[in-house]
Enzyme design. Structure first.
Site, short mmCIF file in Angstrom:
data_model
loop_
_atom_site.label_atom_id
_atom_site.label_comp_id
_atom_site.label_asym_id
_atom_site.label_seq_id
_atom_site.Cartn_x
_atom_site.Cartn_y
_atom_site.Cartn_z
N ARG A 182 0.70 -1.55 0.11
CA ARG A 182 0.48 0.11 -0.02
C ARG A 182 0.89 1.45 0.16
NH1 ARG A 182 -3.77 -0.71 4.49
NH2 ARG A 182 -2.17 0.51 5.87
N TYR B 89 -13.70 21.47 -10.24
CA TYR B 89 -14.37 20.48 -10.39
C TYR B 89 -15.61 19.83 -9.80
CZ TYR B 89 -13.85 15.02 -11.02
OH TYR B 89 -14.54 13.53 -11.58
N ASP C 206 -5.54 21.90 -8.51
CA ASP C 206 -5.26 20.76 -10.56
C ASP C 206 -5.54 21.12 -11.27
OD1 ASP C 206 -6.55 18.59 -11.98
OD2 ASP C 206 -8.78 18.79 -10.90
N LYS D 1 -6.56 11.28 -16.78
CA LYS D 1 -6.54 12.11 -17.89
C LYS D 1 -5.09 11.44 -18.83
CE LYS D 1 -10.53 13.04 -15.73
NZ LYS D 1 -11.04 12.26 -15.97
C1 LIG Z 1 -10.04 18.08 -13.23
C2 LIG Z 1 -10.49 17.28 -12.75
N1 LIG Z 1 -9.74 16.71 -11.63
C3 LIG Z 1 -9.62 15.73 -11.35
C4 LIG Z 1 -11.00 14.38 -11.41
C5 LIG Z 1 -10.79 13.44 -10.84
O1 LIG Z 1 -10.05 11.93 -11.17
P1 LIG Z 1 -10.49 10.71 -11.41
O2 LIG Z 1 -12.12 10.21 -11.82
O3 LIG Z 1 -9.03 9.85 -11.52
O4 LIG Z 1 -11.04 10.83 -10.16
C6 LIG Z 1 -11.27 15.12 -12.82
C7 LIG Z 1 -12.27 13.70 -13.48
O5 LIG Z 1 -13.09 14.21 -14.43
C8 LIG Z 1 -11.32 15.96 -13.17
O6 LIG Z 1 -12.52 16.07 -15.06
#
Ligand SMILES: Cc1ncc(COP(=O)(O)O)c(C=O)c1O
Length: 400
Positions: free
Chosen positions: A66, A119, A191, A216
């Site tokens: 982990r 988000y 982010d 992504k």
């Molecule tokens: C800008 C952004 N940050 C974070 C995330 C979260 O990522 P995850 O889907 O891997 O949890 C997303 C997912 O769509 C996103 O668009």
């Protein structure tokens, strides 16, 4: 690669070499995939040393699956080098990197400032979980810039940013905000999934923790879930300890595939930007489209800031349609051949989704007279993608 070498090398070269040490693996180009729960110690002293390292927050050795394996470290080292950070923490998904980073610096009674067009699930984590544990959550306007300081309270501990913002793609004045926070000892978390480290390096602009949905662009093939939080030296231990205490980790094969995808990130991002720009410019000429939201466009309100701080754009942008009926909207979206209807983005394929920004704001208003969409422009030929959208608009015009 040594840290001093990494500091002087271009991003394209780092993408090829960072996080790899073939000499340690019989000359084999890519690091092996360690499938692991138990790690065996060769002596009591060794076991005790790893306990001490863990307790101090050094997390240098390998103690248990982990906590990460050499495969995990390879990905963390590579993304850390690209972001110009100290060390990274791997989580099972991007939302995990967000929640671990927030929990690391917040406790009951603290005040969190978070951008209003963040988000959606990050908003929900703050509203549903952090509030439940006694954190005061306040949303602020994306274009606030240095005025963020007017919202500071004695108990403000964290400012959370995302630039460009989700769905509506406002570009934030990151250096102005991080400078104001640094002055007051407030931690900034950002982010950076949209830009990836290829197009923006927030730590160089004063951020403390950079979170990524490696789901992504970093992995790039829509086939895994993974998150990373890249930290400055001062912020690493709290994030690592929180992720460890909460049980966040990534799966070995997902980590390996993210590392594999990372090697082509530079050329993929260049192509995403090129095609997205072509399609965004074409959409701006269409009567069915009211507005395109993509900071790489010269007439986008965020263009000047984007030009100042970013070195490129990704393939994700938003648009609002001219007023149309639900039936017309469905006629367009339902039968697209190349644009698939689905969440997420950052993979090789083009995607489209309807969005509802007005449902995800509380500090600012969002108004559009027609429906909103988000497009992810993949690696297909943009001429084929335009033809697909053109047929969609024809269906929209002919529907009731
Ligand atoms: C800008 C952004 N940050 C974070 C995330 C979260 O990522 P995850 O889907 O891997 O949890 C997303 C997912 O769509 C996103 O668009």
């Amino acid at each position: 690669m040594h840290d001093d070498q990494a500091a002087h090398i271009s991003v394209d070269t780092l993408l090829v070499h960072a996080g790899r040490n073939p000499a340690a693996h019989h000359g084999i180009v890519n690091p092996p995939v360690y499938h692991c729960s138990t790690v065996l110690f060769d002596s009591l002293a060794h076991l005790q040393q790893t306990r001490l390292d863990r307790a101090s927050g050094a997390f240098v050795g390998f103690t248990y699956g982990r906590e990460g394996t050499p495969t995990t470290r390879a990905l963390e080292d590579a993304v850390t080098a690209l972001e110009g950070g100290y060390r990274a923490v791997t989580t099972s998904c991007g939302l995990g990197a967000i929640s671990a980073s927030l929990m690391a610096f917040l406790r009951a009674g603290d005040h969190l400032l978070i951008v209003d067009s963040v988000y959606g699930p990050a908003r929900h984590f703050c509203e549903d979980i952090l509030r439940k544990f006694g954190v005061t959550v306040e949303f602020f306007a994306p274009l606030i810039g240095a005025d963020i300081a007017t919202l500071f309270r004695p108990e403000t501990r964290v400012v959370y940013l995302e630039s460009p913002c989700s769905l509506t793609f406002e570009v934030m004045d990151v250096p102005a905000i991080t400078a104001a926070c640094r002055h007051r000892g407030i931690t900034t978390i950002i982010d950076n999934t949209w830009a990836s480290p290829i197009c923006f390096r927030p730590i160089a602009h004063g951020a403390d923790v950079v979170v990524h949905a490696a789901t992504k662009y970093i992995s790039g093939h829509s086939d895994l879930m993974l998150g990373l939080a890249v930290c400055t030296e001062e912020k690493f231990i709290p994030v690592k300890k929180t992720a460890s205490a909460a049980g966040y980790c990534g799966g070995p094969d997902d980590i390996y595939m993210a590392l594999r995808g990372l090697r082509t990130l530079g050329i993929r991002m260049a192509r995403h930007q090129q095609s997205a720009t072509t399609i965004a410019q074409w959409l701006q000429t269409r009567p069915e489209i009211a507005r395109v939201m993509y900071p790489a466009l010269p007439n986008d309100p965020g263009h000047a800031l984007w030009l100042r701080d970013f070195t490129g754009a990704s393939g994700l942008f938003g648009a609002t349609l001219a007023p149309c009926s639900e039936g017309q909207f469905a006629a367009m979206l339902d039968h697209l051949a190349l644009f698939k209807l689905g969440y997420s983005w950052g993979g090789f394929e083009s995607l489209i989704v309807p969005t509802y920004p007005q449902t995800l704001r509380s500090a600012t208003a969002w108004q559009a007279s027609g429906p909103c969409i988000r497009l992810h422009i993949g690696l297909e030929d943009p001429a084929d993608l335009i033809a697909d959208l053109e047929r969609g608009f024809a269906r929209l015009r002919h529907a009731a």
